[in-house]
Design a protein around this motif. Structure first.
Motif, PDB file in Angstrom:
ATOM      1  N   SER A   1       0.856  -1.185   0.000  1.00  0.00           N
ATOM      2  CA  SER A   1       0.000   0.000   0.000  1.00  0.00           C
ATOM      3  C   SER A   1       0.895   1.240   0.000  1.00  0.00           C
ATOM      4  CB  SER A   1      -0.889   0.011   1.246  1.00  0.00           C
ATOM      5  OG  SER A   1      -0.079   0.179   2.385  1.00  0.00           O
TER       6      SER A   1
ATOM      7  N   TYR B   1      -0.267  -4.863   1.156  1.00  0.00           N
ATOM      8  CA  TYR B   1      -1.378  -4.372   0.345  1.00  0.00           C
ATOM      9  C   TYR B   1      -2.661  -5.146   0.624  1.00  0.00           C
ATOM     10  CZ  TYR B   1      -4.496  -3.411  -3.458  1.00  0.00           C
ATOM     11  OH  TYR B   1      -5.618  -3.071  -4.161  1.00  0.00           O
TER      12      TYR B   1
ATOM     13  N   SER C   1      -6.672  -0.291   0.617  1.00  0.00           N
ATOM     14  CA  SER C   1      -5.696   0.755   0.266  1.00  0.00           C
ATOM     15  C   SER C   1      -6.162   1.535  -0.964  1.00  0.00           C
ATOM     16  CB  SER C   1      -4.328   0.130  -0.042  1.00  0.00           C
ATOM     17  OG  SER C   1      -3.960  -0.793   0.957  1.00  0.00           O
TER      18      SER C   1
END
Lengths: 296, 296
Positions: B249, B256, B260
């Motif tokens: 992210s 991630y 995000s």
């Protein structure tokens, strides 16, 4: 004396006011405090008032500089009295942010002081001076002062801040202001109100012991012996428990030797739950003398 | 374009010039560099030129951000060419301090970035971003810029600086400037001159692999699989050795996930002794797209 004093809680509002004053060519003097004001703080304001067009005081009990089990919750607060004293002393802008305003997010960036932070109060308060440098850098960036005023009672804090300002080119000068004392010699402190009547009567023993230390220092007595004598004096004449006593070079806060220009004799003593600090800074050139006290 | 460009080596002289400009109401744009300028740097100047009255560029190869065994000595330098390019691009003040001017003393205060610094380049360069934040805070205090310009090629550095500025109320805005590339897609870098002819021919494989990664990301392929595919693409099509590839992210640089708003796909590849980095930032709302590149 300020006729009107602005009380500001928002960083954005404060920065707008500062920027306006700066654009019009006014200088800004800054007095950062944790509130519960006493004559020590008001002396800082007096100095700021003399040398600057605009005087900003902050009152913020900074959680980042209290460790677990320390007295953040118990730290005395009296906002209305503070505001009235600040106005009377000549503060133009009183900045009182909330913790949410100061620390809305935390990306984990930390400022770690150097070896100066490992001795004296730093030895028993790990992380304390990280928290001090954090709030000091934030406040300096928010207030953008020409001059910032610090009391010499917190001599270690002052030494660490001076080093930070020097090494990182911070755009404020740091002005040292001598310790202010009660008539009986006790250094003024917001924490003094937490002493019992008995403890309050005993507490001037700290300055008496430091004075004895200075005499011994001038007689050439060794550092170890001076530290022992101070401890003995306090333990024999009060219920105070020594936290530390140290004689170091100043502002380096390294082991004292003859090449140092200044020396600090500093101690912390616990009376019940209340921890009091005091110190004396001695110039070691041209004969010794005490230089950080207003004579009472 | 600046008709005259001042070349300044002393902090005090620079601050005098800046203060004079500020007092007269001019805004200051700042482009910090380590020199050996290329089009990426000159694009930063172009942006600064458009939005500020005065453009300051610093050239300082900062020893604090090179680790032991890294290429501080080998880092390319060409002061005369740099000065000529800077002037042509419209720099008003070129600040070129020596290490002695920047670091005359060291009281040991350090600035430690948070978890953002432990991934990507930070994982293999411990202390690197401490050194970056140290010089950045010093330069910001010296130059006092309204706006500071950073390239998105150093996306991790940018994320860490943005976080520092936000959390510590630094008085400059941070302006993100897209990556500038050679015609064949290689991201411009001062280190590119250290590549052999053969390595230089192979190096565009980095961007090709990142593009492949973006396609896979848009098809919903897992993070692990994307990272494997990129590694395979680079290893199979060049002599480059993967240092890392990561999809995280942005700007948090945490794992991630779908919540995000932005993701970064970043990698570092070693060609011989030369370590090249590149990245792509993807907006993950309203469909995916690449947003940090100037289209070539």
């Amino acid at each position: 004396m300020a006729i009107e004093m602005a009380v500001v809680h928002s960083i954005e509002t404060l920065q707008g006011m500062i920027d306006r004053n700066k654009r019009e060519g006014r200088t800004v003097g800054f007095v950062p405090t944790m509130g519960f004001l006493h004559e020590g703080h008001l002396t800082l304001v007096k100095h700021a008032r003399e040398h600057n067009d605009v005087v900003v005081m902050s009152i913020f009990v900074n959680p980042a500089q209290f460790g677990p089990g320390e007295d953040f919750e118990a730290y005395p607060r009296d906002v209305e009295r503070d505001a009235s004293l600040a106005k009377e002393a000549g503060v133009d802008i009183l900045f009182m942010p909330t913790s949410e305003e100061m620390y809305p997010q935390d990306g984990g960036v930390r400022i770690l002081p150097g070896p100066q932070s490992k001795v004296l109060c730093g030895a028993s308060r790990p992380g304390h001076f990280d928290g001090v440098l954090k709030v000091v850098l934030k406040l300096f960036n928010i207030v953008d002062p020409d001059r910032s005023y610090f009391g010499m009672k917190d001599a270690q804090q002052l030494a660490i801040i001076e080093t930070f300002v020097r090494d990182y080119n911070l755009r404020t000068s740091i002005e040292r202001v001598p310790i202010v004392r009660e008539k009986d010699g006790l250094a003024k402190s917001s924490r003094n109100v937490n002493l019992t009547e008995m403890e309050r009567m005993e507490a001037p023993v700290i300055q008496q012991a430091l004075k004895k230390g200075v005499l011994l220092f001038n007689e050439g007595v060794s550092v170890d012996e001076i530290e022992r004598e101070i401890t003995a004096h306090i333990m024999e004449n009060s219920s105070g428990i020594m936290d530390y006593v140290s004689l170091l070079s100043y502002p380096e806060l390294t082991e004292y030797d003859d090449s140092s220009d200044e020396a600090i004799l500093a101690c912390a003593v616990k009376f019940g739950k209340t921890r009091l600090i005091d110190n004396t800074i001695m110039s070691t050139k041209d004969g010794y003398h005490v230089q950080n006290d207003d004579e009472q």
